[in-house]
Design an enzyme around this catalytic site. Structure first.
Site, PDB file in Angstrom:
ATOM      1  CB  CYS A  37      -0.937   0.008   1.205  1.00  0.00           C
ATOM      2  SG  CYS A  37      -0.078   0.092   2.792  1.00  0.00           S
ATOM      3  CB  CYS A  81       4.608  -0.229   1.701  1.00  0.00           C
ATOM      4  SG  CYS A  81       3.552  -1.448   2.503  1.00  0.00           S
ATOM      5  CG  ASP A 126       9.556 -38.354 -31.315  1.00  0.00           C
ATOM      6  OD1 ASP A 126       9.820 -39.397 -31.931  1.00  0.00           O
ATOM      7  OD2 ASP A 126      10.138 -38.007 -30.275  1.00  0.00           O
ATOM      8  CG  ASP A 177      12.001 -35.513 -27.299  1.00  0.00           C
ATOM      9  OD1 ASP A 177      11.745 -36.308 -28.233  1.00  0.00           O
ATOM     10  OD2 ASP A 177      12.548 -35.845 -26.245  1.00  0.00           O
ATOM     11  CG  ASP A 228      12.255 -35.960 -33.114  1.00  0.00           C
ATOM     12  OD1 ASP A 228      12.025 -36.866 -33.929  1.00  0.00           O
ATOM     13  OD2 ASP A 228      12.093 -36.075 -31.885  1.00  0.00           O
TER      14      ASP A 228
END
Length: 795
Positions: free
Chosen positions: A107, A110, A512, A690, A694
């Site tokens: 707030c 602070c 895959d 992955d 690939d």
């Protein structure tokens, strides 16, 4: 006091008091119960500094105090290191300035407390706390004060402060935003003054005005308008001049012509005392244009903020473990191979592999998923994630420059630098439209010279202003930026902006198996001895060869005493060849091993051979991911195909379990590329994988997706990177693409429709310049506001 905690709550943070608490502090002359020594220390520090008013004016509780405050304060000395000063601190000789990111601000009180506390410290020159942004800008005298002392003072009153280093997007935003606000403020202030004079002149609010007084007001309006044109409008002129030098027409060309034309004509009328004066229209035009530009910039900043601020999650320091000793160093100085201690609750400082320990890791800052991920020895961890449970010792695998967070930011910048086809269409359309508008404006001027010469020039200005294609130029980029930011929050990193366009044309999804639909955590389930070699020796040779592989299958071999391997060759999609104790071995699929395995080893998926002789076969099994079924279901009604390098039995098992339409097994990288290329002659294909093997097929597909734990080569080849392993979020890629296309169409329809309607009105003299200014600005603001709807989950 505005906030009164109950007798069962900690007076400082509001948390419930433990039954046997003995902690307290004197606040405003009264003893107040505290939940922990951290809150008590913070309250004592606040009150001993004479800042009791914080508790009178606060509107919310503070964050809980640091229960290990002394240890935290000891660590702050690292911020006095020369390297960190170079990176975060702006040195102006006798003054240093830093921007801090402050946790715990809830707030306005602070912000007041932090400013008052720091203002009491000798050597502090200036403090400014931005409560909404939770940042503070502090200037101090380095001869009298150290940075660690400033940070310690903030820690002592219950807030956690760290140097905030924004990346390039953030720095550019702050600089341009500050400049734009200055121009906007100047234009707004001068517009009010000039409008006040204009209203008085038009409606006789000053009574009967003598000609000399009226001329004086005109000269005063000219004086007030000049800085608006010269300073606030300078960006339009520079942009237009640069475009013309490059033999290019952009929207700032027509904007600049309208501003300069109106300003010069009104100035000439002021000097000669004859003609119409529209200084208020000039000021309003510039002001509203700057408002729309500022709102556009804000929307871009909001959408890019998720990735732009990721670096602030990386801690500055790290604890190195060297034998039985530990020492604190800067995270950016960590090198590959070093071991780092990450305690429970601490942020992982850099990418690495867990060497010792088991814990749950919060990876929400990367993947958007708030459910912790359980990780143990051998699993990867990433800088910026949070260790939640137990201490871990990790082995650094990448330097900070190459960490995943930095990779994400770099890839995001590349994605936003590219333009999809619809963006290029909008650019071409706006250029052609500007040329057409200039021709129509010139023709209108000539025609009105015959009809009514006194109106000809102002109709020319109205045409230029009303048809400025600001909205058309904003229609696509604002929508794409917001869409990419939305996907970022879901854990999807877009590397090409045109992916959102292409994904809607996909007619088949190719998947895959290993590491994508399955967990990729293999275990050895069976070993066949095909020669007179002990099983332990077979496992030892296989483990030694597989050490150099990134393939998920390699993790299933874990003999405790691997052997040295020389002359290693890795063949993607095949296997590994290497020399052990003078013998050259091959391990991989049966074709690579030089065997025709037939049905003898139907469940085996890895084979070991030497000199063409099969020595052993291994079966490594992998579990299907928990969310794989939901992912495959979410792809319906698109047909799905499983391309696997695994053997028939394993591939068919996974395909049948998940309900995948087509399955092809024992596919080499070349065969995968051949299949995808063949299918793309019929329709666009999306590929998801992955591994290193690939990478070629990912590059060949129209749209490609790599898992977050994929090999680097696969991630480089992919168009989209899935951070984490929550497969069902791929459906968000399709839904966001549909939403962004709809928003772009709405934006384009509005931008083009507005210009089609407004142009005849301006040409016919039914639109005054100031009305044209309002219409053009509202059009741009509407487009930007419509695009920001994409930041919501549902639109």
């Amino acid at each position: 006091m505005n906030l009164q905690p109950s007798s069962q709550q900690c007076f400082h943070c509001g948390l419930p008091l433990p039954a046997d608490t003995t902690y307290s502090a004197t606040v405003c002359g009264e003893s107040r119960a505290m939940c922990c020594p951290g809150c008590a220390a913070v309250a004592e520090a606040i009150c001993s500094s004479g800042l009791d008013d914080y508790y009178r004016f606060r509107s919310d509780f503070a964050a809980q105090g640091d229960t290990q405050l002394a240890g935290t304060l000891d660590k702050l000395s690292v911020f006095d290191h020369a390297d960190i000063q170079d990176e975060f601190v702006v040195d102006s000789g006798n003054k240093q300035t830093i921007q801090l990111s402050i946790d715990g601000i809830s707030c306005a009180a602070c912000g007041w407390l932090i400013e008052k506390q720091l203002a009491k410290i000798e050597g502090i020159l200036q403090v400014a706390v931005n409560v909404s942004a939770r940042r503070a800008t502090i200037s101090w005298d380095p001869q009298r004060l150290k940075l660690s002392q400033i940070l310690a003072s903030i820690e002592q009153i219950g807030y956690h402060a760290l140097p905030f280093e924004p990346d390039q997007h953030e720095r550019l935003y702050q600089h341009s935003s500050k400049t734009l606000l200055k121009k906007l403020g100047l234009a707004g202030l001068m517009t009010m003054q000039v409008m006040m004079l204009a209203i008085g002149l038009y409606f006789g609010l000053f009574g009967d005005i003598e000609p000399d007084v009226k001329q004086y007001f005109h000269w005063l309006s000219l004086l007030l308008t000049t800085p608006v044109v010269v300073y606030a409008g300078s960006g339009f002129f520079v942009s237009a001049w640069n475009a013309l030098k490059a033999r290019f027409l952009n929207m700032d060309v027509s904007v600049s012509l309208a501003i300069l034309g109106t300003y010069l004509a009104s100035g000439w009328a002021t000097v000669t005392g004859d003609g119409d004066i529209y200084f208020e229209s000039v000021c309003m035009f510039v002001f509203l244009l700057l408002v729309s530009r500022y709102l556009e910039q804000r929307s871009r900043y909001r959408s890019a903020q998720a990735s732009a601020n990721m670096l602030k999650h990386i801690p500055v320091s790290a604890t190195i473990v060297e034998g039985s000793e530990q020492r604190l160093v800067l995270a950016k100085h960590l090198t590959i191979g070093q071991q780092v201690l990450v305690k429970a609750g601490e942020t992982v400082p850099i990418d690495g592999i867990i060497h010792t320990g088991h814990s749950d890791i919060d990876e929400s800052m990367l993947s958007g998923e708030f459910e912790p991920v359980s990780k143990s020895q051998g699993d990867p961890v990433f800088g910026g994630t949070v260790n939640q449970q137990s201490p871990l010792i990790i082995t650094v695998s990448k330097t900070l420059k190459n960490a995943l967070v930095n990779q994400i930011i770099r890839m995001q910048e590349l994605a936003m630098a590219q333009k999809p086809a619809i963006a290029h269409f909008a650019d071409r359309t706006s250029r052609h439209f500007i040329a057409l508008v200039l021709i129509i404006a010139a023709a209108s001027y000539i025609a009105w010279q015959w009809i009514d010469p006194q109106q000809a020039f102002w109709i020319l200005i109205a045409v230029l202003v009303a048809t400025c294609p600001c909205a058309l130029s904003l229609a696509t980029p604002t929508a794409l930026t917001c869409a990419v930011a939305r996907l970022n929050r879901h854990g999807l990193l877009i590397k090409r902006a045109d992916v959102l366009e292409q994904v809607l044309d996909v007619k088949e999804v190719v998947l895959d198996k290993t590491g994508t639909l399955t967990k990729g955590h293999f275990s050895l389930s069976h070993t066949w001895q095909c020669a007179d070699i002990p099983k332990d020796r077979l496992l030892q040779i296989a483990t030694s060869l597989e050490q150099v592989s990134e393939h998920p299958l390699s993790k299933g071999f874990n003999h405790p005493v691997p052997l040295p391997v020389s002359s290693v060759t890795v063949v993607p999609g095949g296997g590994i060849e290497g020399t052990v104790d003078g013998i050259t071995y091959r391990i991989g699929n049966c074709t690579f091993a030089g065997q025709d395995c037939g049905n003898d080893y139907v469940m085996a998926n890895v084979f070991l051979s030497a000199n063409g002789v099969l020595l052993g076969a291994f079966s490594l099994t992998d579990e299907i991911r928990d969310n794989a079924q939901a992912f495959v279901d979410s792809l319906a009604p698109l047909p799905t195909t499983l391309l696997s390098g695994d053997r028939e039995a394993q591939a068919i098992r996974v395909a049948k379990t998940l309900g995948i339409d087509t399955v092809l097994w024992q596919q080499s990288p070349d065969q995968k590329v051949s299949y995808v290329t063949q299918q793309q002659r019929k329709h666009p294909v999306m590929m998801m994988g992955d591994g290193i093997n690939d990478a070629p097929v990912l590059a060949a597909a129209s749209v490609s997706i790599a898992m977050g734990n994929a090999a680097d080569m696969a991630k480089r080849s992919a168009d989209v990177v899935l951070l984490g392993d929550n497969l069902p979020v791929i459906a968000d890629l399709f839904s966001t693409a549909r939403d962004s296309r709809r928003i772009i169409k709405q934006n384009m329809a509005w931008a083009l429709g507005y210009n089609v309607v407004i142009l005849p009105l301006a040409v016919c003299g039914l639109l005054t310049p100031w009305l044209a200014v309002i219409g053009m600005s509202l059009s741009s603001i509407l487009v930007v506001s419509n695009s920001t709807r994409l930041l919501k989950e549902r639109i």
